[in-house]
Design a protein around this motif. Structure first.
Motif, PDB file in Angstrom:
ATOM      1  N   GLU A 255       0.824  -1.210   0.000  1.00 21.74           N
ATOM      2  CA  GLU A 255       0.000   0.000   0.000  1.00 21.74           C
ATOM      3  C   GLU A 255       0.857   1.259   0.000  1.00 21.74           C
ATOM      4  O   GLU A 255       0.488   2.271  -0.597  1.00 21.74           O
ATOM      5  CB  GLU A 255      -0.984   0.023   1.170  1.00 21.74           C
TER       6      GLU A 255
ATOM      7  N   TYR B 209       2.143   1.862  -3.605  1.00 24.93           N
ATOM      8  CA  TYR B 209       1.113   2.490  -4.441  1.00 24.93           C
ATOM      9  C   TYR B 209       0.931   3.959  -4.069  1.00 24.93           C
ATOM     10  O   TYR B 209       0.811   4.816  -4.940  1.00 24.93           O
ATOM     11  CB  TYR B 209      -0.221   1.753  -4.335  1.00 24.93           C
ATOM     12  N   ALA B 210       0.902   4.251  -2.775  1.00 24.39           N
ATOM     13  CA  ALA B 210       0.747   5.640  -2.333  1.00 24.39           C
ATOM     14  C   ALA B 210       1.938   6.484  -2.785  1.00 24.39           C
ATOM     15  O   ALA B 210       1.779   7.631  -3.211  1.00 24.39           O
ATOM     16  CB  ALA B 210       0.598   5.703  -0.817  1.00 24.39           C
TER      17      ALA B 210
ATOM     18  N   ASP C  59       1.648   7.486  -6.339  1.00 22.74           N
ATOM     19  CA  ASP C  59       0.505   8.356  -6.638  1.00 22.74           C
ATOM     20  C   ASP C  59       0.908   9.805  -6.362  1.00 22.74           C
ATOM     21  O   ASP C  59       1.138  10.184  -5.219  1.00 22.74           O
ATOM     22  CB  ASP C  59      -0.682   7.963  -5.756  1.00 22.74           C
TER      23      ASP C  59
ATOM     24  N   ASP D 249      -0.727  12.403  -6.124  1.00 21.79           N
ATOM     25  CA  ASP D 249      -1.676  13.139  -5.288  1.00 21.79           C
ATOM     26  C   ASP D 249      -1.649  12.699  -3.823  1.00 21.79           C
ATOM     27  O   ASP D 249      -2.341  13.277  -2.994  1.00 21.79           O
ATOM     28  CB  ASP D 249      -3.104  12.973  -5.835  1.00 21.79           C
ATOM     29  N   ASP D 250      -0.884  11.668  -3.509  1.00 24.72           N
ATOM     30  CA  ASP D 250      -0.852  11.142  -2.143  1.00 24.72           C
ATOM     31  C   ASP D 250       0.470  11.530  -1.490  1.00 24.72           C
ATOM     32  O   ASP D 250       1.516  10.992  -1.823  1.00 24.72           O
ATOM     33  CB  ASP D 250      -1.019   9.622  -2.156  1.00 24.72           C
TER      34      ASP D 250
END
Length: 147
Positions: free
Chosen positions: A77, A80-81, A84, A86-87
């Motif tokens: 997780e 993936y973050a 990203d 936006d994260d």
């Protein structure tokens, strides 16, 4: 290095203060050569990855004998973050692991008011394989059993 030398390095991290903005410390315990061309021998990469995973298993057994059974967690997780744009809410310890390309599953132990983590990292096929350890005073981002 031997498992005892790895443990000595981890003990050094545990003894270091966590002050100011330093909520964690990381140390490379062992690093392979890189696998960028012309050194892109994929059979050797697999062999070295397996060797490092074996050393992690030996280290975990020694630390389990010292501190009790480890817990483990996936870094999926956070990977993936991290990817990203936006994260930007990753806890600092996990942001640093991702910055280093250390996306492998973490083994961790609670040691007093700190968490000790260890894993094998390999950012991409051309980068070195790395056996590393980290110490943090923050359980932010770890599973609830680490709180």
């Amino acid at each position: 290095m031997s498992v005892q030398q790895y443990i000595a390095r981890i003990d050094e991290l545990l003894a270091r203060p966590l002050t100011g903005g330093d909520t964690y410390h990381l140390v490379t315990l062992r690093e392979s050569r890189d696998f960028a061309p012309p050194n892109d021998d994929w059979d050797e990469l697999v062999r070295i990855s397996e060797e490092f995973e074996g050393e992690l298993k030996d280290l975990a057994a020694a630390l389990d004998a010292r501190w009790g059974p480890h817990a483990s967690m996936s870094m999926e997780e956070y990977a993936y973050a991290f990817l990203d744009p936006d994260d930007d809410e990753l806890p600092p310890f996990f942001r640093e692991l991702c910055d280093c390309g250390y996306f492998g599953d973490l083994l961790y132990w609670r040691v007093g008011d700190r968490l000790v983590a260890a894993s094998v990292g390999h950012e991409d096929k051309e980068e070195p394989v790395v056996l590393f350890a980290g110490v943090t005073g923050s359980a932010d981002g770890f599973p609830e059993d680490a709180q």
